[in-house]
Design a protein around this motif. Structure first.
Motif, short mmCIF file in Angstrom:
data_model
loop_
_atom_site.label_atom_id
_atom_site.label_comp_id
_atom_site.label_asym_id
_atom_site.label_seq_id
_atom_site.Cartn_x
_atom_site.Cartn_y
_atom_site.Cartn_z
N PRO A 74 25.44 37.22 46.38
CA PRO A 74 26.26 38.27 46.99
C PRO A 74 27.74 37.99 46.77
O PRO A 74 28.19 36.85 46.83
CB PRO A 74 25.88 38.19 48.48
CG PRO A 74 25.27 36.84 48.67
CD PRO A 74 24.64 36.48 47.37
N ASN A 75 28.48 39.05 46.48
CA ASN A 75 29.93 38.97 46.25
C ASN A 75 30.30 38.15 45.01
O ASN A 75 31.43 37.69 44.87
CB ASN A 75 30.65 38.39 47.48
CG ASN A 75 30.37 39.19 48.74
OD1 ASN A 75 30.38 40.42 48.72
ND2 ASN A 75 30.09 38.50 49.83
N LYS A 76 29.33 37.94 44.12
CA LYS A 76 29.59 37.28 42.84
C LYS A 76 29.08 38.19 41.73
O LYS A 76 28.14 38.96 41.93
CB LYS A 76 28.87 35.94 42.76
CG LYS A 76 29.37 34.89 43.75
CD LYS A 76 30.56 34.15 43.19
CE LYS A 76 30.93 32.96 44.03
NZ LYS A 76 32.02 32.17 43.43
N SER A 77 29.68 38.11 40.56
CA SER A 77 29.28 39.00 39.47
C SER A 77 29.42 38.32 38.13
O SER A 77 30.11 37.30 37.99
CB SER A 77 30.13 40.28 39.50
OG SER A 77 31.46 39.99 39.10
N ALA A 78 28.78 38.93 37.13
CA ALA A 78 28.91 38.43 35.76
C ALA A 78 30.35 38.52 35.28
O ALA A 78 30.83 37.63 34.57
CB ALA A 78 27.98 39.22 34.83
N HIS A 79 31.04 39.59 35.65
CA HIS A 79 32.44 39.73 35.22
C HIS A 79 33.31 38.59 35.74
O HIS A 79 34.20 38.11 35.04
CB HIS A 79 33.00 41.07 35.72
CG HIS A 79 32.40 42.26 35.03
ND1 HIS A 79 31.74 43.25 35.69
CD2 HIS A 79 32.36 42.60 33.72
CE1 HIS A 79 31.33 44.16 34.84
NE2 HIS A 79 31.68 43.79 33.63
N GLN A 80 33.06 38.16 36.97
CA GLN A 80 33.83 37.03 37.51
C GLN A 80 33.57 35.77 36.68
O GLN A 80 34.49 35.00 36.42
CB GLN A 80 33.44 36.80 38.97
CG GLN A 80 33.91 37.89 39.91
CD GLN A 80 33.41 37.70 41.33
OE1 GLN A 80 32.40 37.03 41.57
NE2 GLN A 80 34.10 38.27 42.29
N GLY A 81 32.34 35.57 36.29
CA GLY A 81 32.00 34.41 35.46
C GLY A 81 32.67 34.48 34.10
O GLY A 81 33.21 33.48 33.61
N VAL A 82 32.65 35.65 33.47
CA VAL A 82 33.28 35.82 32.16
C VAL A 82 34.79 35.59 32.26
O VAL A 82 35.38 34.92 31.40
CB VAL A 82 32.97 37.23 31.60
CG1 VAL A 82 33.80 37.50 30.35
CG2 VAL A 82 31.49 37.37 31.29
N LYS A 83 35.41 36.12 33.28
CA LYS A 83 36.86 35.95 33.44
C LYS A 83 37.23 34.49 33.73
O LYS A 83 38.29 34.03 33.31
CB LYS A 83 37.36 36.87 34.55
CG LYS A 83 37.35 38.34 34.15
CD LYS A 83 37.80 39.25 35.28
CE LYS A 83 37.77 40.72 34.83
NZ LYS A 83 38.16 41.65 35.91
N GLU A 84 36.34 33.78 34.43
CA GLU A 84 36.59 32.35 34.65
C GLU A 84 36.54 31.58 33.33
O GLU A 84 37.36 30.70 33.08
CB GLU A 84 35.56 31.79 35.63
CG GLU A 84 35.72 30.32 35.96
CD GLU A 84 37.01 29.99 36.69
OE1 GLU A 84 37.41 28.82 36.67
OE2 GLU A 84 37.63 30.92 37.28
#
Length: 417
Positions: free
Chosen positions: A116-126
């Motif tokens: 919850p409140n985590k996404s693939a986009h956040q991982g890619v941007k990291e």
């Protein structure tokens, strides 16, 4: 209330079952071995939900066998997917909702998958941020992860944070459920594996890898940065030697956990813009549908410069183009253009919402191909164009100007050029 309340030995309420049902319904999904669909479940909903609650709350819930199907992969290969029944998916959702908050409190920030409140986009941007600081990457792939999760180690990890015996009991029953193949034969887990189609499987896989790799890496190598989305991992290192040493240690760690690093898909990558001059080293890796590599970027004031960044991967692009081919748009001559827009807009919206959030320009070839298919449809449907592509292009260009909101991507500026 949808059914009357009673007191049971296990603290599962009817409202918990009702909330779980709503989540399962919103996620859709196909029928299990009992062939009961969500539509069929809905016809006798109160009775079915009462039965789930009564058995869960009494400690006597036993799951049915799990149906195995095979879904296509690239290169003509397939991968297995296990589908529990609707009732079992609801029961799993009840337990998942019950234990997820306490597990989430323990999980680390570098894990982005199925949370919850985590996404693939956040991982890619990291990863985008990290490749600017670190010169080397370990693109790590675990071989058949979901099929090889060790039950004994998973139970051990579960007991650290979940003390209720009835929760442990139900999870054990789900993990040990027989898998029913297409011909009716049964396959038994034999102490390892978690069904990929199970509602609770992503949470259990995150728990396993939390203790298997996340905490281990933070404890022994606190300066090493790692980004993980389920079993997809990117480990950032400063030097090539450090990457080699780190990969050797990670392989040993996974062997201790009963897992194997894929020998062909795992690689060390040089991730600086000068990487194209580094002979003998890979300079590209894929993560969550995006390809990280040196690329030319246009400046606003004119000119170009070379940088290491990401865009939609070639594999993702090929998959989308295959989907468009399989739709056979050019043969739907009984449909009008608005019908095609109604058919395609949900897909187009999905592509833009996922790939466009990182680099929208990378979708241009996709929409060029889509327009090519629409032009082919125009030539097949309207005889007045006399098989003239030039006339068909002119007509479609006029439509894009007169009805700019017909197709989702037209409204965003992806019009025919």
């Amino acid at each position: 209330m949808i059914f009357k309340e009673q007191t049971k030995s296990v603290p599962i309420t009817k409202m918990m079952v009702w909330e779980a049902y709503k989540l399962v319904k919103s996620n859709k999904g196909s029928a299990g071995i009992d062939l009961q669909t969500l539509v069929g479940f809905e016809k006798n909903r109160s009775k079915e939900l009462y039965k789930i609650w009564n058995r869960l709350a009494s400690g006597c819930y036993f799951p049915q066998n799990v149906k195995r199907v095979f879904i296509p992969k690239e290169g003509g290969k397939t991968r297995p997917l296990e589908i529990p029944t609707v009732s079992d998916r609801i029961a799993q959702q009840v337990i998942k909702t019950y234990i997820e908050p306490r597990l989430e409190a323990k999980f680390m920030d570098n894990s982005y998958g199925y949370r919850p409140n985590k996404s693939a986009h956040q991982g890619v941007k990291e990863v985008q941020r990290n490749v600017k600081k670190y010169s080397w990457v370990i693109d790590l792939d675990i071989q058949e992860f979901f099929d090889n999760v060790n039950h004994e180690l998973l139970y051990k990890a579960l007991k650290v944070d979940v003390s209720e015996p009835w929760v442990q009991m139900y999870i054990q029953r789900w993990l040990e459920s027989p898998i029913q193949l297409k011909d009716g034969t049964l396959s038994y887990p034999k102490g390892k594996g978690t069904p990929q189609g199970g509602v609770i499987s992503p949470l259990l896989s995150n728990l396993f890898l939390h203790y298997g790799i996340d905490k281990w890496l933070a404890r022994h190598y606190p300066k090493i940065k790692m980004v993980r989305y389920a079993d997809d991992m990117v480990i950032h290192c400063s030097t090539h030697q450090q990457a080699n040493d780190m990969l050797a240690e990670v392989k040993k760690r996974f062997e201790q956990c009963g897992l194997t690093v894929h020998p062909d898909k795992t690689k060390i990558v040089y991730c600086k813009k000068q990487g194209r001059n580094q002979k003998g080293f890979s300079v590209q890796f894929d993560f969550l549908g995006f390809s990280f590599q040196p690329m030319m970027t246009k400046l606003r004031k004119g000119g170009y410069f070379l940088q290491y960044d990401c865009k939609m991967s070639r594999k993702s692009k090929k998959r989308i183009l295959k989907d468009l081919r399989d739709l056979n748009i050019h043969r739907k001559t009984r449909s009008n253009l608005q019908d095609l827009a109604t058919l395609l807009n949900p897909k187009i919206r999905g592509w833009i919402n996922y790939y466009g959030k990182i680099k929208r320009k990378a979708l241009k070839p996709v929409f060029y191909y889509l327009h090519h298919r629409i032009i082919k449809w125009i030539l097949n449907r309207y005889k007045r164009f006399k098989r003239s592509r030039v006339l068909a292009v002119k007509w479609l260009r006029r439509i894009t100007k007169d009805y700019p909101n017909m197709f989702y991507h037209w409204a965003l500026g992806y019009q025919l050029t």
